[in-house]
Every structure is written in structure tokens, then in C-alpha cells.
Design a protein around this motif. Structure first.
Motif, PDB file in Angstrom:
ATOM      1  N   ASN A 139       0.809  -1.223   0.000  1.00 17.23           N
ATOM      2  CA  ASN A 139       0.000   0.000   0.000  1.00 17.23           C
ATOM      3  C   ASN A 139       0.842   1.271   0.000  1.00 17.23           C
ATOM      4  O   ASN A 139       0.303   2.368   0.060  1.00 17.23           O
ATOM      5  N   LEU A 140       2.163   1.105  -0.038  1.00 16.83           N
ATOM      6  CA  LEU A 140       3.112   2.218  -0.047  1.00 16.83           C
ATOM      7  C   LEU A 140       2.996   3.106   1.187  1.00 16.83           C
ATOM      8  O   LEU A 140       3.267   4.295   1.140  1.00 16.83           O
ATOM      9  N   PHE A 157       3.096  11.076   3.074  1.00 20.30           N
ATOM     10  CA  PHE A 157       1.639  11.187   3.252  1.00 20.30           C
ATOM     11  C   PHE A 157       1.228  10.520   4.563  1.00 20.30           C
ATOM     12  O   PHE A 157       0.412  11.049   5.317  1.00 20.30           O
ATOM     13  N   VAL A 158       1.777   9.347   4.832  1.00 18.30           N
ATOM     14  CA  VAL A 158       1.466   8.607   6.058  1.00 18.30           C
ATOM     15  C   VAL A 158       1.973   9.395   7.255  1.00 18.30           C
ATOM     16  O   VAL A 158       1.282   9.528   8.267  1.00 18.30           O
ATOM     17  N   ARG A 162      -2.929  12.304  10.887  1.00 16.33           N
ATOM     18  CA  ARG A 162      -3.041  12.735  12.291  1.00 16.33           C
ATOM     19  C   ARG A 162      -2.693  11.628  13.284  1.00 16.33           C
ATOM     20  O   ARG A 162      -1.907  11.837  14.209  1.00 16.33           O
ATOM     21  N   ALA A 163      -3.263  10.441  13.114  1.00 13.74           N
ATOM     22  CA  ALA A 163      -3.023   9.349  14.067  1.00 13.74           C
ATOM     23  C   ALA A 163      -1.552   8.927  14.057  1.00 13.74           C
ATOM     24  O   ALA A 163      -0.982   8.609  15.107  1.00 13.74           O
ATOM     25  N   VAL A 164      -0.942   8.942  12.887  1.00 16.72           N
ATOM     26  CA  VAL A 164       0.465   8.547  12.785  1.00 16.72           C
ATOM     27  C   VAL A 164       1.341   9.615  13.427  1.00 16.72           C
ATOM     28  O   VAL A 164       2.265   9.299  14.191  1.00 16.72           O
ATOM     29  N   LYS A 165       1.062  10.890  13.137  1.00 10.23           N
ATOM     30  CA  LYS A 165       1.813  11.987  13.771  1.00 10.23           C
ATOM     31  C   LYS A 165       1.756  11.881  15.291  1.00 10.23           C
ATOM     32  O   LYS A 165       2.769  12.021  15.976  1.00 10.23           O
TER      33      LYS A 165
END
Length: 176
Positions: A139-140, A157-158, A162-165
Motif C-alpha cells: 500500500n506504499l 503522506f502517512v 493525524r493518528a500517525v503523527k
């Protein structure tokens, strides 16, 4: 299964890695990779006529993660958001927000630990679930770079989701 491909066909599978746009060791720009992406854009667009300056198209190059397809996605979305005659940084940022909004809708739960490790170590953890690793690469979400050795990083992009940050900040990661 990649190891089996070599036995089924005459050659080992060819992995098409991303164009390296930052240095693994320092996280700084890889000028050579950015120049390659600039040349790709230049073959398709009159950069000086379309962009308000080199920092604007370089932002698109950096945020593509070295993926040509995503570089063009960024430029297209920025064009749709364009406020002035030429593309400016705020247009790029608006285009990126449009793309990242899609990523904000995803459920990242099972990937967050992997993302923290990849962001910090530029490798998948040894104990990673193989299915999750495949999904992250397919999924890159995680991009693979191959120079002398293979290494990994989160797609920009990931990293903007928000959740990843939030997870990276909580994990104390300063990579990026």
C-alpha cells in the motif's frame, strides 16, 4: 512469495525502489534524487512558468517520498487548489491536505508500532507480522529504498496523517 519467483522464472524478481530523496543517515535532502525528480517534472512541465519558484516544486518532490506517481498526484491536486497564476507553496500544502485527508480516514492501529520502528530504525522490526509488512509495502505506507543496502521509511503522506503523527510524537520519534 518473492523467494519462489526466482525458481519459477529465469531471473530473480526486480524490485523497483523509490527514488532516494533524503539520506538515511542524516534525514537531509539527497540532492541527486531531488534533481532526478525535478528532471522528470521538467520533461512534463515548464517549471518556471507553472511554479512560483524552485522551493515550491522541491516541496512536491520531497513530499512524494520519491514516488513519481505521487509526485504527479501532488502537482495535480495543487493545480486544482491553485489560487494565483502560478503554483505557490500554499497551493502545494492545500493539495497535500486533500491527499492526506484520505489517509486520515484509515485505521492505523496495527501499523503504528511498525511505523514507529521504521521511522526510527529505517528497518522493519524483526518480530513484525509478515502480513502487516506486506500490506505496509504493497500500500506504499512504507517505502523501500535500495542503494548499497535496502532501507525503509514512512511515506510522507502517512507521516502527515493525524493518528500517525500523534503516535510518532508519543513514541519520541524525531525522524522525518
Amino acid at each position: 512469495n518473492a523467494p519462489q519467483l526466482g525458481t519459477l522464472y529465469d531471473n530473480e524478481p526486480i524490485v523497483i525502489p523509490m527514488i532516494r530523496i533524503k539520506r538515511q543517515e542524516t534525514g537531509g535532502d539527497d540532492d541527486r534524487g531531488l534533481a532526478v525528480l525535478e528532471q522528470i517534472l521538467r520533461k512534463r512541465l515548464d517549471l518556471e512558468r507553472i511554479f512560483d519558484g524552485s522551493e515550491t516544486w522541491l516541496l512536491a518532490c520531497r513530499e512524494s517520498g520519491g514516488s513519481i506517481r505521487d509526485l504527479l498526484r501532488i502537482v495535480i491536486q495543487a493545480t486544482l487548489k491553485r489560487k494565483g497564476e502560478r503554483l505557490a507553496r500554499q497551493d502545494m500544502e492545500a493539495g497535500l491536505v486533500t491527499i492526506v485527508n484520505t489517509y486520515d480516514r484509515l485505521s492505523w492501529g496495527p501499523f503504528l508500532g511498525i511505523f514507529e520502528a521504521v521511522s526510527r530504525e529505517h528497518q522493519f522490526p524483526d518480530e513484525v507480522d509478515v502480513t502487516l509488512k506486506r500490506q505496509a509495502l504493497h500500500n506504499l505506507f512504507v517505502l523501500e529504498y535500495q542503494n548499497d543496502v535496502s532501507w525503509f521509511d514512512l511515506h510522507p503522506f502517512v507521516r502527515r496523517a493525524r493518528a500517525v503523527k500523534k503516535a510518532l510524537a508519543a513514541g519520541g520519534s524525531s525522524a522525518g
